[in-house]
Design a protein around this motif. Structure first.
Motif, PDB file in Angstrom:
ATOM      1  N   HIS A  89       0.590  -1.165  -0.158  1.00 41.15           N
ATOM      2  CA  HIS A  89      -0.058  -0.037   0.054  1.00 41.15           C
ATOM      3  C   HIS A  89       1.314   1.104   0.168  1.00 41.15           C
ATOM      4  O   HIS A  89       1.839   1.411   0.892  1.00 41.15           O
ATOM      5  CB  HIS A  89      -1.046  -0.134   1.335  1.00 41.15           C
ATOM      6  N   ARG A  90       0.648   2.672  -1.505  1.00 40.49           N
ATOM      7  CA  ARG A  90       1.166   3.413  -0.524  1.00 40.49           C
ATOM      8  C   ARG A  90       0.761   3.597  -0.661  1.00 40.49           C
ATOM      9  O   ARG A  90      -0.453   4.598  -1.470  1.00 40.49           O
ATOM     10  CB  ARG A  90       1.474   3.385  -2.615  1.00 40.49           C
ATOM     11  N   SER A  91       0.448   5.640   0.409  1.00 43.86           N
ATOM     12  CA  SER A  91       0.293   6.760  -0.267  1.00 43.86           C
ATOM     13  C   SER A  91       0.273   7.323  -0.670  1.00 43.86           C
ATOM     14  O   SER A  91       2.245   7.805  -0.992  1.00 43.86           O
ATOM     15  CB  SER A  91       0.956   7.067   1.303  1.00 43.86           C
ATOM     16  N   GLN A  92      -0.037   8.650  -1.290  1.00 43.27           N
ATOM     17  CA  GLN A  92       0.510   9.701  -2.602  1.00 43.27           C
ATOM     18  C   GLN A  92       0.504  10.817  -1.385  1.00 43.27           C
ATOM     19  O   GLN A  92       1.294  11.205  -2.545  1.00 43.27           O
ATOM     20  CB  GLN A  92      -0.868   9.797  -3.433  1.00 43.27           C
ATOM     21  N   VAL A  93       1.018  10.893   0.015  1.00 44.29           N
ATOM     22  CA  VAL A  93       0.575  12.164   0.599  1.00 44.29           C
ATOM     23  C   VAL A  93       2.132  12.558   0.807  1.00 44.29           C
ATOM     24  O   VAL A  93       2.926  11.665   1.783  1.00 44.29           O
ATOM     25  CB  VAL A  93      -0.267  12.335   1.963  1.00 44.29           C
ATOM     26  N   ASP A  94       3.366  13.623  -0.294  1.00 39.23           N
ATOM     27  CA  ASP A  94       4.104  13.667   0.915  1.00 39.23           C
ATOM     28  C   ASP A  94       4.371  15.198   1.627  1.00 39.23           C
ATOM     29  O   ASP A  94       4.183  16.228   0.141  1.00 39.23           O
ATOM     30  CB  ASP A  94       4.805  14.118  -0.975  1.00 39.23           C
ATOM     31  N   PRO A  95       4.162  15.152   2.609  1.00 36.55           N
ATOM     32  CA  PRO A  95       4.159  16.128   2.902  1.00 36.55           C
ATOM     33  C   PRO A  95       5.299  17.830   2.362  1.00 36.55           C
ATOM     34  O   PRO A  95       5.989  18.280   3.245  1.00 36.55           O
ATOM     35  CB  PRO A  95       4.429  16.050   4.524  1.00 36.55           C
ATOM     36  N   TYR A  96       6.479  17.337   2.297  1.00 38.23           N
ATOM     37  CA  TYR A  96       7.440  17.943   1.734  1.00 38.23           C
ATOM     38  C   TYR A  96       7.345  17.687   0.188  1.00 38.23           C
ATOM     39  O   TYR A  96       8.611  18.400   0.342  1.00 38.23           O
ATOM     40  CB  TYR A  96       9.119  16.536   2.185  1.00 38.23           C
ATOM     41  N   ALA A  97       6.734  17.834  -0.261  1.00 34.41           N
ATOM     42  CA  ALA A  97       6.787  17.757  -2.243  1.00 34.41           C
ATOM     43  C   ALA A  97       6.722  18.884  -2.438  1.00 34.41           C
ATOM     44  O   ALA A  97       6.730  19.925  -1.928  1.00 34.41           O
ATOM     45  CB  ALA A  97       5.476  16.425  -2.004  1.00 34.41           C
TER      46      ALA A  97
END
Length: 715
Positions: free
Chosen positions: A674-682
């Motif tokens: 399972h992969r989260s697409q949310v990157d707080p540092y993108a």
């Protein structure tokens, strides 16, 4: 070459390889044309294989295993086993019942195996293993006789004989026996006793001749004293004879006053070489040699030794030595000198005449010969013990070796790692399985470059640098964008030990078609980035220069009370700015014209033709690079990499694109992850590209509407 055996072949790496499945295949290898073998030679070091087994196969001890040595090992093992299929098992255990005792050699091997098991307390065991042979060297060394023909002092109980063997080692040197102890063999023993016999005979000849030993046991000491002054005494009597011939010669022959003046300023002693060059005594016609007084100080002690050890025993007490007496002494020593000249060379002379006579009479030569004969008598039995270990190793290793030599079955089927695969390198989100040991990177790279493989040479260290080695790792999938000298990774050897790996050299070749497809665009982007960086650097430099110039202007001295001067405002140059605007307009016009041509060309196509046109354009750009890469990737071969390491690769062992993908694994997320697409540092993406995209779409729709794509164009 014709063969009665029916062979099976499998195709891998672009060529046919023999499939060896059973003992019959192994025994029939001697009939298989060696032109069909993948390799004809391999080194005994630098590969992942038991070096002891390789050394046993390497009969000529040249550090390489050759095809004929493989065949010899198979034939030997096949003769000693009842069923040659046992060689396929790869087991380190062998049942005693499987040893073929129908031949004399087989009987010796079976008897030795039983003897070993009995010595280990396993007399009822039905099988023997390599673990039982772990201390075979100690076992053989522990035997009273081990068949190597070497006798060492510690195995001799008789003290006198042991002392003689120690003397032989002292005089003639030694050889190591199977247990690593220093001893003597037949060659050393024969040479020693031959010298002793010749020397002893020479001593006897001297003892039996009264003219030689005219002073009995004191003759040698007397001869030493005589020869120490012989030339000097001859010189003295010759000078006296010259003085008798011509009295005028006496003074100069005794040395002149000037000679004494020459040494007068020196710090004199009896050891002064200038004094030693003076005559023994003053020269007078027919003068005898004084023995007590009037002797040259440099020769006083030698003349005293001559008097005590020669003159007194022969002539009695004398004050002087007459010329005639000196002639008589020379005659007496002539026989001794002739005997001395006939003395044979003898390395044992340092033991002394008494010890040599004792050894010559001892009969120790015959005793040593008997011991060596007894040791050699068990040579076959001990060889059979060694043969048990050899058979066990062949039983375990031969099949594996053949499938990494006659064919590269292990390598191309990927069921197991090949002998030359040292381990796995993890670097740049990839793992590389084709890693070979390299001793000399420069020498290896010179030849391995012909392989067409992308090779990264790495220096590997572990335990803080205590252990070091070099490897060549082949990258056969992915790209080379971030592979460069200095990058670090981790190398795991076949034992699972980890090594710090650093790239020190790269042989650059295509890695994949995907890399070739994107390479033109990457090069374009790289070029644009470089130009932008240069432009930015130039602008920054200009701004810095302007700032520094302004700062310099601001610190110029200003007259007191006067306002600071202001730079005159340059007049507006209409022509200059008109030229700039014209250039910008031309550039934008050219770019717009090209873009308009492309857009108009695309808009002139049907909707379904537009994607095809875009694909065609991309292929036009990337196609040449992909074609070149495809041809190079098809030509990749394993041979030069192994040849550079001492192999003799006989086949064109290719590494094509599909097989190359199995040798280098690219990182993928595990299945079911399972992969989260949310990157707080993108990175925050700018909004304007979306506006441009929307505007472009709107403009395209309007253009299509005007072209009548959606119906009649408005008037």
């Amino acid at each position: 070459m014709t063969s009665s055996h029916t062979w099976n072949f499998f195709r891998a790496g672009g060529f046919d390889q023999v499939q060896i499945d059973n003992g019959a295949d192994l025994l029939a290898l001697k009939e298989l044309d060696q032109k069909l073998w993948v390799a004809l030679s391999c080194p005994t070091r630098g590969i992942e294989f038991d070096t002891h087994t390789l050394d046993l196969i390497d009969q000529d001890r040249d550090a390489h295993v050759h095809a004929n040595e493989i065949l010899g090992a198979i034939a030997w093992a096949g003769r000693l086993l009842k069923n040659p299929d046992l060689l396929v098992n790869g087991s380190d255990h062998l049942a005693l019942a499987d040893i073929d005792d129908s031949t004399e050699e087989g009987q010796h091997v079976l008897a030795s195996a039983q003897y070993i098991l009995k010595s280990l307390g396993k007399s009822h065991a039905a099988e023997i293993s390599l673990a039982d042979m772990a201390d075979i060297d100690k076992f053989v060394a522990g035997l009273e006789f081990n068949g190597d023909g070497v006798i060492h002092p510690s195995q001799v109980g008789d003290a006198s004989l042991r002392a003689t063997i120690e003397d032989i080692i002292k005089c003639r040197g030694s050889v190591l026996d199977a247990g690593g102890e220093a001893g003597i063999n037949q060659e050393i023993s024969d040479a020693f006793f031959s010298e002793v016999a010749a020397y002893s005979d020479w001593l006897v000849r001297g003892d039996d001749d009264a003219h030689v030993q005219f002073l009995d046991e004191k003759t040698q000491a007397a001869a030493d004293a005589f020869h120490a002054v012989k030339d000097k005494v001859n010189d003295y009597f010759t000078r006296c004879q010259l003085a008798a011939y011509d009295a005028r010669a006496a003074a100069p022959l005794s040395r002149s006053t000037e000679d004494y003046e020459h040494i007068a300023a020196q710090n004199l002693s009896a050891q002064n070489p200038d004094i030693a060059n003076f005559p023994l005594a003053t020269v007078e016609p027919n003068k005898p040699l004084p023995l007590h007084t009037g002797i040259n100080p440099a020769w006083q002690s030698q003349i005293e030794a001559l008097r005590e050890q020669v003159i007194v025993p022969v002539f009695g007490e004398k004050e002087v030595l007459l010329p005639s007496e000196w002639v008589e002494l020379r005659a007496k020593f002539a026989a001794f000198e002739a005997w001395q000249a006939a003395k044979p060379a003898c390395s044992a002379e340092k033991l002394g005449n008494a010890r040599l006579r004792e050894i010559a009479r001892s009969g120790h030569k015959e005793a040593i010969d008997r011991l060596i004969s007894q040791d050699k008598a068990v040579e076959n039995e001990v060889k059979a013990i060694r043969s048990v270990e050899q058979l066990l190793r062949y039983h375990r290793d031969l099949f594996k070796l053949v499938n990494n030599f006659v064919s590269f079955r292990s390598f191309y089927t990927r069921r197991d790692k090949a002998l030359f695969q040292l381990g796995t390198l993890y670097l740049d989100s990839r793992s590389c399985d084709l890693c070979v040991r390299v001793d000399d990177i420069a020498k290896h790279a010179e030849f391995a470059n012909m392989s067409g493989l992308y090779l990264a040479y790495c220096e590997c260290v572990r335990k803080g640098g205590a252990e070091k080695m070099s490897i060549a790792a082949a990258f056969t999938d992915g790209d080379s964008d971030f592979l460069m000298v200095g990058r670090n990774g981790i190398f795991y050897d076949r034992k699972g030990q980890d090594w710090d790996a650093t790239i020190v050299r790269i042989l650059d070749h295509p890695i994949s078609i995907r890399q070739a497809f994107w390479s033109p665009y990457k090069k374009l982007i790289k070029f644009i980035n470089e130009q932008l960086e240069k432009l930015a650097a130039a602008r920054a430099a200009a701004a810095d220069e302007k700032l520094l110039k302004a700062a310099a202007e601001s610190v110029k001295p200003v007259a007191e009370g006067a306002p600071p001067p202001t730079a005159p405002k340059p007049p507006f140059d209409v022509g200059k700015f008109a030229g700039i605007f014209a250039a910008i307009g031309l550039a934008l016009g050219a770019i717009g014209g090209v873009f308009a041509s492309i857009v108009s060309g695309l808009l002139g196509l049907r909707i379904w033709e537009i994607p095809l046109a875009i694909i065609g354009l991309m292929l036009l750009i990337s196609g040449p690079a992909m074609i070149v890469a495809w041809f190079k990737l098809k030509k990749r071969t394993l041979g030069p990499i192994l040849d550079a390491n001492g192999w003799a690769i006989n086949a064109r062992a290719r590494i094509n694109i599909p097989f190359g993908k199995t040798l280098t694994q690219v990182a993928y997320l595990p299945e079911g992850s399972h992969r989260s697409q949310v990157d707080p540092y993108a990175d925050q993406k700018p909004v304007w590209p979306y506006y441009v995209l929307v505007a472009g779409i709107v403009a395209a729709l309007i253009a299509l509407w005007y072209m009548g794509i959606f119906g009649e164009r408005p008037s």
